[in-house]
Design a protein around this motif. Structure first.
Motif, mmCIF file in Angstrom:
data_model
loop_
_atom_site.group_PDB
_atom_site.id
_atom_site.type_symbol
_atom_site.label_atom_id
_atom_site.label_comp_id
_atom_site.label_asym_id
_atom_site.label_seq_id
_atom_site.Cartn_x
_atom_site.Cartn_y
_atom_site.Cartn_z
ATOM 1 N N GLU A 43 0.850 -1.184 0.000
ATOM 2 C CA GLU A 43 0.000 0.000 0.000
ATOM 3 C C GLU A 43 0.887 1.236 0.000
ATOM 4 O OE1 GLU A 43 -2.409 -0.448 3.509
ATOM 5 O OE2 GLU A 43 -3.954 -1.544 2.396
ATOM 6 N N ILE A 44 0.589 2.166 -0.875
ATOM 7 C CA ILE A 44 1.301 3.438 -0.914
ATOM 8 C C ILE A 44 0.336 4.480 -0.375
ATOM 9 C CG2 ILE A 44 2.462 5.132 -2.360
ATOM 10 C CD1 ILE A 44 3.113 2.795 -4.288
ATOM 11 N N THR A 45 0.768 5.165 0.676
ATOM 12 C CA THR A 45 -0.108 6.099 1.380
ATOM 13 C C THR A 45 0.319 7.545 1.157
ATOM 14 O OG1 THR A 45 1.188 6.179 3.420
ATOM 15 C CG2 THR A 45 -0.414 4.355 3.197
ATOM 16 N N ASN A 46 -0.528 8.438 1.628
ATOM 17 C CA ASN A 46 -0.193 9.859 1.599
ATOM 18 C C ASN A 46 1.070 10.131 2.425
ATOM 19 O OD1 ASN A 46 -1.849 9.177 3.889
ATOM 20 N ND2 ASN A 46 -2.135 11.361 4.288
ATOM 21 N N LEU A 47 1.296 9.330 3.461
ATOM 22 C CA LEU A 47 2.493 9.503 4.285
ATOM 23 C C LEU A 47 3.753 9.129 3.498
ATOM 24 C CD1 LEU A 47 1.176 8.076 7.688
ATOM 25 C CD2 LEU A 47 1.204 10.453 6.882
ATOM 26 N N ASP A 48 3.648 8.127 2.614
ATOM 27 C CA ASP A 48 4.767 7.766 1.751
ATOM 28 C C ASP A 48 5.096 8.892 0.784
ATOM 29 O OD1 ASP A 48 5.057 5.108 2.797
ATOM 30 O OD2 ASP A 48 3.352 4.483 1.562
ATOM 31 N N VAL A 49 4.059 9.511 0.234
ATOM 32 C CA VAL A 49 4.256 10.637 -0.683
ATOM 33 C C VAL A 49 4.906 11.795 0.059
ATOM 34 C CG1 VAL A 49 3.087 12.368 -2.119
ATOM 35 C CG2 VAL A 49 2.381 9.963 -2.232
ATOM 36 N N GLU A 50 4.432 12.097 1.268
ATOM 37 C CA GLU A 50 5.019 13.178 2.054
ATOM 38 C C GLU A 50 6.468 12.881 2.420
ATOM 39 O OE1 GLU A 50 3.782 16.207 2.653
ATOM 40 O OE2 GLU A 50 2.027 15.619 1.477
ATOM 41 N N SER A 51 6.761 11.634 2.742
ATOM 42 C CA SER A 51 8.127 11.231 3.069
ATOM 43 C C SER A 51 9.038 11.391 1.851
ATOM 44 C CB SER A 51 8.143 9.788 3.562
ATOM 45 O OG SER A 51 9.453 9.367 3.829
ATOM 46 N N ALA A 52 8.549 10.995 0.681
ATOM 47 C CA ALA A 52 9.322 11.156 -0.550
ATOM 48 C C ALA A 52 9.561 12.630 -0.831
ATOM 49 C CB ALA A 52 8.603 10.488 -1.715
ATOM 50 N N LEU A 53 8.558 13.440 -0.582
ATOM 51 C CA LEU A 53 8.668 14.881 -0.786
ATOM 52 C C LEU A 53 9.739 15.477 0.121
ATOM 53 C CD1 LEU A 53 7.318 17.097 -2.464
ATOM 54 C CD2 LEU A 53 5.650 17.365 -0.651
ATOM 55 N N PRO B 72 15.177 21.038 -1.425
ATOM 56 C CA PRO B 72 14.110 22.054 -1.431
ATOM 57 C C PRO B 72 13.718 22.546 -2.822
ATOM 58 C CG PRO B 72 15.671 22.523 0.301
ATOM 59 C CD PRO B 72 16.244 21.384 -0.492
ATOM 60 N N TYR B 73 14.687 22.675 -3.720
ATOM 61 C CA TYR B 73 14.377 23.160 -5.069
ATOM 62 C C TYR B 73 13.504 22.149 -5.811
ATOM 63 C CZ TYR B 73 14.864 24.936 -9.792
ATOM 64 O OH TYR B 73 14.591 25.411 -11.043
ATOM 65 N N GLN B 74 13.860 20.856 -5.732
ATOM 66 C CA GLN B 74 13.046 19.816 -6.373
ATOM 67 C C GLN B 74 11.674 19.726 -5.719
ATOM 68 O OE1 GLN B 74 15.671 16.395 -5.918
ATOM 69 N NE2 GLN B 74 15.655 16.141 -8.136
ATOM 70 N N ALA B 75 11.650 19.753 -4.404
ATOM 71 C CA ALA B 75 10.397 19.612 -3.653
ATOM 72 C C ALA B 75 9.401 20.699 -4.032
ATOM 73 C CB ALA B 75 10.677 19.634 -2.156
ATOM 74 N N MET B 76 9.913 21.883 -4.339
ATOM 75 C CA MET B 76 9.065 23.011 -4.712
ATOM 76 C C MET B 76 8.181 22.647 -5.916
ATOM 77 S SD MET B 76 10.386 26.856 -5.627
ATOM 78 C CE MET B 76 11.323 26.294 -7.047
ATOM 79 N N HIS B 77 8.702 21.843 -6.830
ATOM 80 C CA HIS B 77 7.966 21.463 -8.037
ATOM 81 C C HIS B 77 6.883 20.422 -7.772
ATOM 82 C CE1 HIS B 77 10.614 23.777 -10.592
ATOM 83 N NE2 HIS B 77 11.650 23.233 -9.974
ATOM 84 N N PHE B 78 6.924 19.776 -6.613
ATOM 85 C CA PHE B 78 5.978 18.711 -6.294
ATOM 86 C C PHE B 78 4.998 19.088 -5.179
ATOM 87 C CE2 PHE B 78 9.562 16.472 -8.223
ATOM 88 C CZ PHE B 78 8.903 15.698 -9.169
#
Length: 93
Positions: A13-23, A28-34
């Motif tokens: 299962e891929i959760t919103n917490l996994d997405v936030e962790s990946a973010l 910071p520059y890459q994260a800004m785009h996501f």
């Protein structure tokens, strides 16, 4: 933050917490785009694709490949060195 399953790949299962962790793992520059909903969708798609590659690699038994074993040995050595250094430094504080 409440945990929500966003996708299921095989048994994973891929959760919103996994997405936030990946973010958070991005610079910071890459994260800004996501940061947008569209960006998070792309990040979720990337996590799904990574899981599909992992499942295929397991099915193909790539973990038994000699080149993979050699790479893992290098990674383990580097991690153990870093762990030992951190352990010594933590005892000094």
């Amino acid at each position: 933050m409440e945990k929500k399953v966003l996708a299921t790949v095989g048994e994973k299962e891929i959760t919103n917490l996994d997405v936030e962790s990946a973010l958070k793992s991005l610079d910071p520059y890459q994260a800004m785009h996501f940061q947008t909903e569209e960006g998070k969708k792309h990040l979720l798609e990337d996590l799904v694709n990574q899981e599909l590659f992992y499942m295929q690699a397991k099915e193909d038994q790539l973990h038994n490949d000699e080149d993979f074993k050699a790479e893992m040995k290098k990674i383990e050595e580097n991690m153990l060195k870093q762990y030992a250094i951190n352990k010594v430094l933590s005892m000094l504080h």
